[in-house]
Design a protein around this motif. Sequence first.
Motif, short mmCIF file in Angstrom:
data_model
loop_
_atom_site.label_atom_id
_atom_site.label_comp_id
_atom_site.label_asym_id
_atom_site.label_seq_id
_atom_site.Cartn_x
_atom_site.Cartn_y
_atom_site.Cartn_z
N GLU A 51 0.84 -1.21 0.00
CA GLU A 51 0.00 0.00 0.00
C GLU A 51 0.87 1.25 0.00
O GLU A 51 1.97 1.27 0.58
CB GLU A 51 -0.92 0.01 1.22
N THR B 43 0.53 5.69 0.48
CA THR B 43 -0.35 6.71 1.02
C THR B 43 -0.73 7.72 -0.04
O THR B 43 -0.05 7.83 -1.08
CB THR B 43 0.32 7.45 2.20
N LYS C 175 -0.36 10.83 0.26
CA LYS C 175 0.76 11.77 0.20
C LYS C 175 1.85 11.26 -0.72
O LYS C 175 2.41 12.01 -1.53
CB LYS C 175 1.31 12.01 1.61
N GLU C 176 2.16 9.96 -0.62
CA GLU C 176 3.19 9.37 -1.48
C GLU C 176 2.75 9.37 -2.94
O GLU C 176 3.57 9.55 -3.85
CB GLU C 176 3.48 7.94 -1.02
N GLN D 251 3.62 12.64 -4.50
CA GLN D 251 5.02 13.04 -4.49
C GLN D 251 5.75 12.67 -5.76
O GLN D 251 6.97 12.71 -5.83
CB GLN D 251 5.74 12.43 -3.27
N ASP E 42 -7.70 12.14 4.87
CA ASP E 42 -6.39 12.06 5.52
C ASP E 42 -5.30 11.82 4.49
O ASP E 42 -5.41 10.92 3.65
CB ASP E 42 -6.41 10.92 6.55
N ALA E 43 -4.23 12.60 4.54
CA ALA E 43 -3.12 12.45 3.60
C ALA E 43 -2.40 11.13 3.78
O ALA E 43 -1.65 10.70 2.90
CB ALA E 43 -2.13 13.60 3.76
N GLU E 44 -2.63 10.47 4.92
CA GLU E 44 -2.00 9.17 5.17
C GLU E 44 -2.91 8.01 4.78
O GLU E 44 -2.61 6.86 5.09
CB GLU E 44 -1.62 9.06 6.66
N LEU E 45 -4.00 8.31 4.10
CA LEU E 45 -4.88 7.25 3.61
C LEU E 45 -4.07 6.28 2.74
O LEU E 45 -3.36 6.71 1.82
CB LEU E 45 -6.02 7.85 2.79
N LYS E 46 -4.17 4.99 3.02
CA LYS E 46 -3.38 3.99 2.31
C LYS E 46 -4.26 3.11 1.43
O LYS E 46 -5.35 2.70 1.83
CB LYS E 46 -2.62 3.10 3.30
#
Length: 420
Positions: free
Chosen positions: A327, A329, A331-332, A335, A382-386
Amino acid sequence: MSSRLLDIGAEDSRLEKLENTCGELAKTYATNPQSALPPLMAAWDPSAGEDPSLLLIGSVLQNHWPTYRGAFKGEPLTLYRAVVLESVMRAMESQGVLAVAVSLIAANILPQLKVGQEARILDILVGRADAITAERLEQAWPEQSSPTNLAPLNVPAIKTLGKIDENAWFAQVAAASGPNTNKEGVTLANPNPHLPNQAQHWSWEFASRMAPILSDVHDRAAANTLQVVKTAFKGLADAVAAKLNEFLQAEQVRSNQREAASRLLWWRQSLYSQTAEKPYRKLPAALVAWHMALDMSDLLPEVYPPAVESLLFESVRAATGAQGEAEITLKELLQVDGAPSQLSQLTWLTEQRTTASRTLLVQALANSYGAGSAELAKLGVDAELKMLPGDWAIWLLREIKALETLAAPDEVGQPAEVAA
């Protein structure tokens, strides 16, 4: 609004003012569906707060309800959100592409939001969007296994010739036959002055008078017959032409579908990215998700069946191997602006830059390339949603198709008066 899902007090005049506000906004959203996206994304997010796109609703409401602020304490954000949802609901009835976009984007975002007790209202909106989208899908992507189903040719009935009154030419024939008649109520105009016992003179006079009568009888009968035949043939020709056009349109849709399916199969087998200009296996997982979504979007019509998303997911897995099982995120995913890729060179992506208060992932990446620095999407998520790369590819495909659809709106008239 009319369902009283929002508490605005007991005054009917308030409801009327809100109805007028929604009518104005619905017309705006139907004409320019892209303008509906930021306020809608804020309206269905309970944590949106004083989002600028929501606050702008106040200026429209002010025109119809100048004293509305006195009826509420502080900014009536719930009221603004209700107005947006109602307006979008109405606009979708006349602007189908807005319904398609709502259906696609809602499938991504709403499961990630904590909508709570408002789920019922959003279900009404999304349910209607899904229904309109399904109608468009049925037209654009019919089942290949079923034959073209056309209604039987409706052959127009042939109008029969009317029965001529047997007395229609009596006065003329009687006038040609002699100086008088025994039929009451019939006046002879310029009758034959000779009686039949004056054979030679009578026959000459009778022939010269009877010939025009017979000619008139023939001409009228022929004209009536030609008119009936002309009408019958025109009706039949129009019916045949309409049926042929209907058949050709149905077959063209099927042909387009077969062509799209063929392109998708070739793309799946080759696993080559047109936008990256290289095989997907040479890209990191995040870029595979981006490029596959962009490439597949070019192969699809406005709407597509659910199986297409399954094809995309499996294609990502095939191209990424072990990377596709890990998975990444949100955010990733965003990027990739610093990664060596062709994304920053894509004209379409550049055109998605926006100053809107709410942005999709695609718009956030476009803004990042434009500003030269990373920008997170303003989704309320959430930016950390995976998610797995394949799931992100599906998310991105929905966004891309939504943005493409909104950029090519239908021609619309007055939006329908439909209440959420």
